[in-house]
Structures are given as C-alpha cells and as structure tokens.
Scaffold this active site. Structure first.
Site, short mmCIF file in Angstrom:
data_model
loop_
_atom_site.label_atom_id
_atom_site.label_comp_id
_atom_site.label_asym_id
_atom_site.label_seq_id
_atom_site.Cartn_x
_atom_site.Cartn_y
_atom_site.Cartn_z
CD GLU A 134 -9.65 -0.62 8.14
OE1 GLU A 134 -8.73 -1.15 8.79
OE2 GLU A 134 -9.52 -0.25 6.96
CD GLU A 136 -2.97 -1.22 2.23
OE1 GLU A 136 -2.69 -0.69 3.32
OE2 GLU A 136 -4.05 -1.80 2.01
CG ASP A 176 -7.37 -5.38 5.06
OD1 ASP A 176 -6.97 -5.54 6.22
OD2 ASP A 176 -7.27 -4.31 4.43
#
Ligand code: BDP
Length: 733
Positions: free
Chosen positions: A416, A314, A388
């Site tokens: 998240e 990322e 993820d």
C-alpha cells in the site's frame, strides 16, 4: 554409410526436428506456479538427486494431509528429476524417501526416532540406512509436520542443496502464522494490487476453485497455518448462516494443508443482523448472541481459528461506542470462542480524531492500562510501527509494554505504501529490521523475542501478514511481489532467518539456480526497499503519500477532515526545518519506549539518521554525519533513490536471456515504471520542501523540472486498492 536418399531424408527429418524445437515454446512461465515450479534439474544434478530419491515410501495409513505430502513429493520429484518416481512399501533399491509419523508409517516407527522436541508442527529430515539401503526420512509427530517436511525436502532439491548427509530438525517459532486478507465479500480488495479476491463467495459452497488448493499448497510450503479470509473493515454478512456455510466449504479445502480459517467479526453484528437492539458487550443478550454464533460456526467448521477484530478504528464499531473498553469487547468474543479452542486477535490499530495526542501514542495509551485484563485466548495484534506500515518506521512502543497480554505482530505484505505492485521492494529486510530491534525492556528483548513469547511467557504467539494475493495469474501483481508472500511465511516460521538467505532461496526456486542470475538479483532485492525509502520518505519521514489510494506523492495535503490523515501532520516542514518533534519539547512519544531506547531517540545526536525526522524537528542547516546540511542531505537521499532504481534496471537488463522472456519482460517494464515514479516522487517532494527550505540545490543535483504546482495538480484516478472507489467505508488519509 548412409545411402544418398536416406541421408537426405535424415537431413530433412533433423531439420524438421530442429525447427520444431526452435518454435516449441519453452514451458510457459506466467508465475502461477510461484516457487513450486519443479522444473527439471540440469543434467549433472539429475544423477545426484535421482540417486537419493529413486523411490517414495508412503505411510501405510492415509489421511488427507499425508496424501497432500505424498502428492507434493511425487509432483515435485517427478518434475525436478524429469521422470516418474517409483512408489513402494519398502525400501528396496536406490535411495528412498520414507515419510510419515510413527503412527502412520511402520518404517518410521521402526526407527525409534526421538521426535520429542518437534511438537505438533515440526519435522525431522535425516539421512539413514534402512536394511543396508540409503534412505532419507521425513518424520514428524503429526501429519502436518510431515507435509512441512516434504516441502522442506523439495526446497533442498530446488535450491540444489546437498541431500547427502541430512539431519535437519525444524519447528516454528510462533504458533499462529496467519495471512490477513483484506478481501470484501463482493470480491474487491482493500489495498489489493493483484486483481480481485481469490475467494469466490458467490459460488461457495458448491464450487471451490482449484486455485484455493494451490493457494493452500503455497501457504503450507512456507508454514503459514491460518487465513483470515475477510476484511478487517468487516461485514456482518459473513456471520450469517448462508455465509458460514460458504466459509465451511472453503475451510474444508484448506484443512488438509494445515490452514485454519478465521473470520473478521464486525462488532455491531448482533445489532445489524437484527437480533438485539444493541451491541453492548456487557449486555447479556449480546453475549448470548456471540456464544450462539460461535457454537453455530463450530458446528460448520470444527477447527475454526477465531476472530480478528478491528474495533473503534477508522469508523469501525466497537465497545467504546457503549463506553466499554477494548478488553470488555475482546473478552466477550473470547468467552464465546473459548469452549471450542478459538482465539480473538484484537487489533491495536486505533487512533481517534477527537484525541489531540500524537497518533503515535494513542494505541499505547489505550492498551497499556488494559494489560492483564484480557482473557487467555485473546492476543493483541500490533502493527510493526506506531503509525501505519510506512516504508520505514521505528518499532511500535507496545512491543515490550504488555507483559501480561500476548502480543502478535502485523506486517503488511501488500505494498500500500511502497509503490503498489509495480515498484519492486523486497520487504524481508524491513521486517527483519523490526523483528531484530531491541525493545530494551529486558536483556535481549528484541521485538521478535517479545512476539515469540521468550521475553514474557505468552501462551499464545503469532505473526500476521496482510496478504498480497489475488486473482492475477501470478497471484501477487508482480513476479517479485511473490517474494514478499514467501518471505513472510519463512520469517513467521523462523524469525532468525536472514532476509538475504530468504531472497536467495526464493530466487533460486522461482527463477533459476544460475549464479550469474542469483547474485545480482539477490543484491537487487536486498537494496530495493531502501531505494523506496529514499525516493519516498528518507531520513525518517513518513506518510507523505497522496490521499486515499496512497499512490504517488502528496506531501502538501493539508485539507482532510482529520488532522492525522494529512501528510503535513507528519512532516511539519516550515521555514525553520522539518520533522515531528516527539521529544519532551514536542509530543514526548519517546517516553513510551523503555528508558534506554527513549534516551537514544530523545537525543538528536544519538538518534539514527534513518529515523531522525520521525523524532525531531531538525533545522535545515543542521550538519549530518556526511558533513552536508540537512537540506542537502535530503536532496541527496531523494536523488539516491532514483539512481538506485536506475541501477536496478541496468542490472536487470544485463540478465536478459537468463530466464524466460515473459517474466523478464514484465519485470523490465515494471522497473521502467518504477524509475519514472521514483523521479516523480523525488521531484514532487523536493519542489514542495524547497518552498520551506528555500535553499539552493547542492552542486550536481538538478532542481525538479517543474514548480510544485505542477505536481500538486496531478490526479491519479481509479488506482487499485482505493477504498474510495469501492463501497468500503474508510475514505481517510
Ligand atoms: C491502513 C489502510 C486501511 C486499513 C487500515 C487498517 O489504509 O485501508 O483498513 O490500515 O489496518 O493502512 O485497518
């Protein structure tokens, strides 16, 4: 008999006293004390526990850690027993708590205990008689074990367990039990839903807030022994002399509680800090820079834990920028840390846009060929699932695939992808599900047994949890999110603990021991994550969240630069069906699992329905175990998620008055938010998927009130934890 005047005066006084009692607020419960509240026991229990803890016999030799144990026992017992606890040097009368190591405490030494199985961190709690008197000993080989034992003893009292005939020996199952704080040096948090970072770099090294001590106490109480205090998207600035001095002040505060400080290391630091014109891990100048940096850190922080590294992931720099491997990068740092006993936790969370392979497969592709090429003080840190931190993922195929490379597991405590802090989801069942899955690479090779070094003889073992701790008064953004911090620590200590037992322990300590509260609340907690799975990503769907902040639904998102940032990449819905074909007719990701597991996931009939769409593209009309078609089942599951939350709300409403109003009210309000958001998720996802399925809603299930365009138009702005709102570099899907 009282005279008339006296009785009037008495009556007035009594009335005043009653009034005072009525208006005197119950001790404020704002959540700051976490599970370490130590409120007085109910009267009948007082007698029992007072009798066994009348006196504290502290070790003769003192140390900061033993002092922390003494202070905690005193604080805990005087709170719980509602009176001060005598401190003495000898066991005199009543029950005594005698704590220490054989070296620090003559009383413990005199008992000649066999502590050989306890290692450095384990403890023994045992009921004994000393000189004819009753005593409970808390003994360990090292001071930190004594502190862990002290917390364990207090937990027994807090949960009203019997302390009459104790014989408990406990040691942690993995060595490194670490919180990963995704905290930036400017105080923002990547994916944080509980205010700002608790680490106040601006005021360090001169001023370190009391909150850090309370943070350390909380961690020690659940056995966490490390904290990576900087974000994985790292800043090189944390490695400057100025920030090393700041980190040293923080480390000094954590040390008495057995918590080692770790930092994230930005791979390009030597280049960025202007020392060398490259960060090539094979360049001798770069290697010398890291060595000197490690030496410098250890001069300031002698027990520094090591580095956590996110490289070539990322947008983060890494060894591949120089055509080197992850092993080259990790070993360079490992070599620098090794003389000081430091470790490198190298993250396996890698995937590349240029790589057209299924993202699910990329980490395995990268790391399996490197097995055996890492230095002994390197561990590869692998997320529980291959994509993820989704509400449900099958286990990561790297577990069991690296026999020669210590493999840590990484969980995400911060929510998240599970509704941030306003949605209740107790995550221990999710982690337990991952830990208990059998990788089938050997007999009884569960993920937990791979991680703890039972399957392959890993010399280095650990579990990491991405922290949900912030400056909110209640630390975690919601009262129930504290349970996830708690559960992570408890599972890292002992992965065989059942999540239900953890929930119960936590709820008793955090709220009340009233069974009329505990039973429904534990039930609610245990079902809460499945409710989220149902209203967000049922049947093995994943990554349907809105872009960037991941708050709310965005299954239609398809325009982001990198294919694997788009939800459409994951669900692949079309007129024929829905789901990602990871069998041989698709990406064949199933081939990365051990043959028996691969055989199961490859076969649509044998794939558990809860992960069905993760592995198969399934026709809308396929019959499910329930007898319903896939489309109908999807509608039922999404609707189930909403009604699960409604049921949680109803349960909670029934508990009004059983705990303090302040915490009751916040939970009630958050559950109302959750119900609204669950409905939003259900309606938006079904409205969207229906454009492909084009089938009617099953009887009794209402269609969404709006067309899909309505849901697509919803924009959520300034959602906390959105790296798009900060300077953090990752702005992806
Ligand atoms: C993703 C988060 C991103 C993290 C990344 C990671 O969205 O903010 O940096 O994980 O683990 O889930 O590195």
């Amino acid at each position: 008999m009282l005279s008339g005047r006296t009785s009037v005066r008495t009556a007035i006084l009594l009335a005043l006293a009653a009034l005072l009692l009525a208006v005197a607020p119950a001790r404020a419960e704002d959540g700051y004390d976490l599970w370490l509240r130590y409120r007085p026991l109910e009267a009948p229990a007082q007698r029992v526990y007072r009798a066994s803890a009348a006196e504290l016999v502290a070790p003769a030799q003192r140390s900061p850690t033993l002092e922390a144990a003494r202070a905690e026992l005193e604080r805990g017992l005087s709170g719980l027993l509602d009176r001060s606890v005598r401190e003495g040097a000898n066991v005199s009368q009543g029950g005594a708590i005698v704590f220490g190591t054989p070296t620090s405490s003559p009383a413990i030494a005199a008992l000649n205990l066999d502590l050989s199985t306890l290692g450095n961190e384990g403890y023994l709690i045992r009921s004994v008689r000393i000189g004819g008197r009753r005593a409970t000993i808390i003994a360990a080989n090292a001071d930190i074990g004594v502190l862990y034992g002290a917390f364990a003893y207090l937990r027994l009292v807090q949960t009203r367990a019997s302390v009459a005939d104790l014989d408990i020996a406990s040691t942690p199952r993995v060595q490194r039990r670490i919180l990963n704080h995704w905290d930036n040096l400017d105080g923002t948090m990547e994916r944080g839903y509980s205010g700002h970072s608790i680490f106040d770099w601006h005021r360090y090294p001169d001023w370190v807030d009391q909150r850090i001590t309370d943070y350390a106490r909380a961690n020690a109480s659940i056995g966490i022994n490390g904290a990576v205090v900087t974000n994985v998207a790292a800043s090189a600035i944390s490695l400057t002399p100025e920030f090393i001095a700041k980190a040293a002040a923080l480390a000094d505060r954590l040390r008495p509680y057995g918590i080692r400080l770790y930092l994230t290391a930005r791979f390009s630091a030597p280049l960025e800090l202007g020392a060398v014109d490259t960060a090539d891990p094979l360049d001798p100048r770069v290697r010398a820079w890291w060595k000197a940096k490690a030496d410098e850190i250890y001069r300031a922080i002698p027990d520094f834990g090591g580095f956590l590294v996110k490289a070539n992931s990322e947008g983060q720099p890494g060894p591949q920028d120089y055509r080197r491997t992850h092993a080259d990068g990790a070993n360079m740092m490992a070599e620098a840390l090794a003389p000081h006993g430091g470790i490198v936790m190298w993250r396996a969370f890698v995937y590349q846009a240029e790589n057209r392979r299924d993202r699910h497969m990329q980490a395995y592709d990268e790391f399996v060929p490197l097995d055996g090429r890492f230095l002994p003080n390197v561990t590869v840190q692998v997320k529980n699932g291959a994509i993820d931190f989704q509400p449900r993922e099958p286990f990561h195929p790297l577990f069991g695939a690296l026999p020669k490379t210590p493999t840590m597991i990484e969980f995400q405590i911060t929510k998240e992808y599970l509704g941030l802090a306003t949605n209740m989801a107790f995550l221990a069942p999710m982690w337990e599900e991952a830990l208990d899955t059998d990788t089938r690479v050997a007999d009884n090779a569960t993920v937990a047994r791979v991680v703890d070094g039972s399957v392959f003889p890993y010399a280095l073992t650990g579990m990491a949890g991405v922290a949900n701790v912030g400056t909110d008064r209640n630390w975690s953004g919601s009262h129930f999110d504290q349970a996830n911090w708690y559960a992570f620590g408890r599972l890292a200590w002992d992965h065989d603990l059942a999540s239900r037992a953890i929930a119960e322990e936590w709820a008793r300590m955090t709220f009340t021991n009233d069974p009329a509260f505990i039973t429904p609340v534990v039930g609610m907690m245990m079902g809460s994550r499945e409710a989220v799975v149902n209203y967000m990503t049922p049947l093995g769907l994943g990554h349907l969240m809105a872009t960037g902040h991941h708050y709310g639904p965005g299954p239609w998102v398809s325009e982001l630069a990198r294919p694997e940032w788009n939800p459409v990449y994951y669900h692949r819905a079309d007129r024929a069906g829905i789901g990602f074909d990871r069998t041989a007719t698709g990406s064949n990701a199933v081939s990365q699992y051990a043959p028996p597991v691969a055989a199961e996931y490859r076969d649509i009939a044998r794939t558990p329905e809860k992960v069905l769409l993760w592995f198969h593209h399934v026709p809308w009309d396929r019959r499910m175990a329930s007898g319903r078609t896939l489309w109908d089942e999807l509608v039922v599951k999404y609707s189930q998620g909403v009604s699960d939350v409604a049921a949680m709300r109803a349960t909670w409403t029934g508990l009004r008055g059983r705990i303090d109003d302040a915490r009751y009210e916040q939970v009630a309000t958050f559950l109302a938010i959750q119900e609204r958001e669950a409905q939003w998720w259900r309606d938006a996802c079904l409205a969207y998927f229906q454009t492909f399925a084009q089938r009617p809603y099953p009887d009794g299930y209402a269609p969404p009130p709006h067309p899909v365009e309505y849901y697509k138009a919803i924009r959520s702005r300034f959602v906390p934890g959105d790296p798009g709102d900060t300077a953090a570099p990752f702005r992806g899907g």
